[in-house]
Write a protein that holds these residues in place. Structure first.
Motif, PDB file in Angstrom:
ATOM      1  N   ASP A  29      15.974 -16.976 -40.402  1.00 53.07           N
ATOM      2  CA  ASP A  29      17.508 -16.979 -40.408  1.00 53.07           C
ATOM      3  C   ASP A  29      17.797 -15.679 -39.506  1.00 53.07           C
ATOM      4  O   ASP A  29      17.127 -14.886 -39.335  1.00 53.07           O
ATOM      5  CB  ASP A  29      17.742 -16.638 -41.901  1.00 53.07           C
ATOM      6  CG  ASP A  29      19.316 -17.153 -42.340  1.00 53.07           C
ATOM      7  OD1 ASP A  29      19.921 -17.285 -41.255  1.00 53.07           O
ATOM      8  OD2 ASP A  29      19.508 -17.168 -43.672  1.00 53.07           O
ATOM      9  N   ASP A  30      19.413 -15.779 -39.149  1.00 57.70           N
ATOM     10  CA  ASP A  30      20.005 -14.617 -38.669  1.00 57.70           C
ATOM     11  C   ASP A  30      19.169 -14.409 -37.329  1.00 57.70           C
ATOM     12  O   ASP A  30      18.765 -12.965 -37.138  1.00 57.70           O
ATOM     13  CB  ASP A  30      20.122 -13.473 -39.180  1.00 57.70           C
ATOM     14  CG  ASP A  30      21.012 -13.560 -40.762  1.00 57.70           C
ATOM     15  OD1 ASP A  30      21.671 -14.637 -40.678  1.00 57.70           O
ATOM     16  OD2 ASP A  30      20.833 -12.863 -41.534  1.00 57.70           O
ATOM     17  N   GLU A  73      24.709 -20.870 -36.799  1.00 59.68           N
ATOM     18  CA  GLU A  73      25.456 -20.650 -37.886  1.00 59.68           C
ATOM     19  C   GLU A  73      26.835 -20.086 -37.418  1.00 59.68           C
ATOM     20  O   GLU A  73      27.004 -19.394 -36.190  1.00 59.68           O
ATOM     21  CB  GLU A  73      25.018 -19.754 -38.818  1.00 59.68           C
ATOM     22  CG  GLU A  73      24.531 -18.260 -38.267  1.00 59.68           C
ATOM     23  CD  GLU A  73      23.847 -17.454 -39.512  1.00 59.68           C
ATOM     24  OE1 GLU A  73      24.180 -16.046 -39.531  1.00 59.68           O
ATOM     25  OE2 GLU A  73      23.202 -18.062 -40.486  1.00 59.68           O
TER      26      GLU A  73
HETATM   27 MG    MG Z   1      21.961 -16.851 -41.658  1.00 61.92          MG
END
Ligand code: MG
Ligand code: C2E
Ligand code: MG
Ligand code: MG
Length: 286
Positions: A178-179, A231
């Motif tokens: 993520d990220d 995202e």
């Molecule tokens: Mg994220």
């Protein structure tokens, strides 16, 4: 002699009561209380295939409703839960709620997934892995329908996290970083860690002046043969740019904000029905 002694005792009692009240007010205690009362809710943000707009799944995002009608962002209370040792309890709660709310939908849509965010401490043992495996078996949901998301930061010690991630993948779960781009993962250990998906952080999707960096991140994912989810997609321009650069999937306000389970399922049915129409209307072999 007894007079001051009595005063000391009352002062001590008062101090004790004040401390107790203070403890009840402390964020840690309030969070544990909220978990016991099942106050925390889960919202689901649709993830779509960029080129067709078809929903492929959702990300589960936890919310803490407050007495005044607002809700606290996980960006505020997740770090607190991590620092006070309540995160495992929180993660277990989130997983359970996801299965309560979404297992029927997952069974009806065996090609769709739910992504769940886990913290570093969740990945230091196999407790959650066992719980997830049990929940999948009990609900007849395929393990590949569950994606676990962890930030680059959570991989503090690849020697510990690596083998646990391997166990998740052996059990059939998919693993997502993520990220991506905001942590410190070196390319070498990205290659060592067995993951399936890279999620490009929204800061890269939003900032047009960082397009150079974003293209490099996409290149890395492609080289490592990982799937990509962008995202924070907020505009058709961002969508078009990502598509052009070979990013397959995305999520963001351009498609939908995170929704309650009920609202998400309605959104998904409408999404799938409208895409069906499009394919029916499309000329054959077009
Ligand atoms: Mg994220
Ligand atoms: P994340 O996993 O990177 O989740 C994406 C965040 O971006 C979510 O914020 C989402 O609401 C927000 N977002 C989605 N689309 C857009 C958009 O188009 N524009 C903008 N500006 N923002 C968008 P949220 O829900 O506040 O969650 C924040 C972070 O908290 C998450 O970031 C995740 O790291 C963490 N988190 C959320 N739920 C959980 C959980 O159940 N467990 C753990 N450990 N962490 C969680
Ligand atoms: Mg996430
Ligand atoms: Mg993010």
């Amino acid at each position: 002699l007894w007079m001051p002694f009595g005063i000391v005792i009352s002062l001590l009692a008062a101090a004790f009561i004040l401390r107790l009240l203070g403890r009840l007010q402390s964020p840690r205690y309030r969070l544990i209380d909220a978990l016991h009362n099942r106050d925390l809710t889960i919202n689901y943000q649709p993830v779509v295939e960029l080129k067709s707009g078809r929903v492929i799944g959702a990300e589960a995002l936890v919310r803490w409703p407050q007495p005044d009608g607002t809700w606290l962002s996980p960006d505020v209370f997740i770090p607190m839960a991590e620092q006070t040792g309540t995160i495992n309890q929180l993660s277990a709660y989130v997983i359970e709620r996801v299965f309560e709310e979404m297992s029927d939908w997952l069974r009806q849509h065996p090609d769709k997934h739910i992504a769940i965010n886990l913290a570093a401490q969740d990945l230091s043992s196999t407790v959650l892995l066992e719980r997830l495996t049990r929940l999948c078996a009990g609900a007849s949901v395929a393990t590949r329908q569950i994606v676990i998301e962890m930030t680059e930061r959570s991989v503090v010690d690849p020697d510990i996290t690596g083998p646990i991630l391997t166990r998740y993948r052996q059990a059939g779960f998919r693993v997502s970083i993520d990220d991506f781009g905001t942590g410190y993962s070196s390319l070498s250990y990205l290659q060592e860690l067995e993951v399936d998906i890279l999620k490009i952080d929204k800061s890269f999707v939003m900032a047009l002046e960082r397009k150079q960096v974003t293209s490099h991140i996409i290149e890395i994912a492609r080289t490592l043969k990982l799937e990509m989810v962008a995202e924070g997609v907020e505009s058709p321009q961002q969508e078009a740019w990502l598509c052009r650069h070979g990013v397959q999937y995305g999520q963001g306000w351009h498609y939908s904000k995170a929704l309650s389970a009920q609202a998400f399922m309605r959104w998904a049915e409408e999404n799938l029905a409208s895409r069906e129409d499009e394919t029916l209307l499309a000329p054959p072999h077009a």
